[in-house]
Design an enzyme around this catalytic site. Structure first.
Site, short mmCIF file in Angstrom:
data_model
loop_
_atom_site.label_atom_id
_atom_site.label_comp_id
_atom_site.label_asym_id
_atom_site.label_seq_id
_atom_site.Cartn_x
_atom_site.Cartn_y
_atom_site.Cartn_z
CD GLN A 33 -12.36 -1.93 -0.64
OE1 GLN A 33 -12.59 -3.11 -0.89
NE2 GLN A 33 -13.18 -1.19 0.07
CG ASN A 34 -4.28 -5.36 -3.89
OD1 ASN A 34 -3.16 -5.07 -3.51
ND2 ASN A 34 -4.63 -6.60 -4.19
CD GLN A 35 -3.79 -2.95 3.08
OE1 GLN A 35 -3.17 -3.98 3.38
NE2 GLN A 35 -4.38 -2.20 3.98
CG PHE A 36 1.09 -4.44 -5.10
CD1 PHE A 36 1.85 -5.55 -4.79
CD2 PHE A 36 1.57 -3.56 -6.05
CE1 PHE A 36 3.07 -5.78 -5.41
CE2 PHE A 36 2.78 -3.78 -6.68
CZ PHE A 36 3.54 -4.90 -6.37
CB SER A 133 -1.08 -6.47 -1.34
OG SER A 133 -1.42 -7.02 -2.61
#
Length: 162
Positions: A33-36, A133
């Protein structure tokens, strides 16, 4: 974790400290789920989310983008930055001194920016504060992406053929 990406970065992106999922996987920004990777891919016009981790790092190396952490050692239960205790910072000022080609350092989130700026000391390198992020930081993706787009001005031109 050790620095990843370019060996001679012109852009260095610093997180605070890898979360539990990243530490287990030994990969930066491994939490699904991290948007990095989506944010950085959008900023650099690269399909990073669709690629393997090794392919992502190869693109970052070609674009002269490095990844690292502000915190070298700490105590933390869970993955939230607010739980970080007993911090020993990575030697950021020494890293900058050893990398004269470095043009910018981007901090992924407020904790990375606060701790990183303190560890940096004086430098001519551009310092960029980015919205985190992390899925815990709930700013809309479009708003985050607009702020992250500045990174394109610092990364080297695309040279990887796919």
């Amino acid at each position: 974790m050790a620095a990843a990406g370019a060996l001679r970065p012109v852009l260095l992106i610093l997180g605070s400290l890898p979360g539990e999922a990243s530490l287990r996987a030994q990969r930066y920004y491994a939490h699904p789920q991290n948007q990095f990777w989506r944010l950085l891919g959008h900023a650099l016009c690269e399909p990073l989310p669709q690629l393997s981790y090794e392919e992502r790092l190869a693109i970052l190396a070609a674009r002269q983008v490095g990844l690292w952490d502000v915190v070298g050692e700490a105590r933390r239960i869970g993955s939230l930055d607010g739980a970080i205790r007993d911090i020993i910072a990575n030697p950021l000022a020494a890293f900058v001194a050893r990398h004269p080609q470095l043009r910018a350092i981007a901090f992924n989130g407020q904790t990375a920016a606060r701790l990183g700026r303190r560890a940096m000391g004086e430098s001519d390198v551009a310092l960029i504060d980015l919205p985190s992020s992390s899925p815990a930081y709930t700013l809309a993706f479009a708003d985050k992406a607009a702020r992250w787009s500045v990174l394109a001005n610092f990364a080297a031109a695309a040279t990887v053929s796919r």
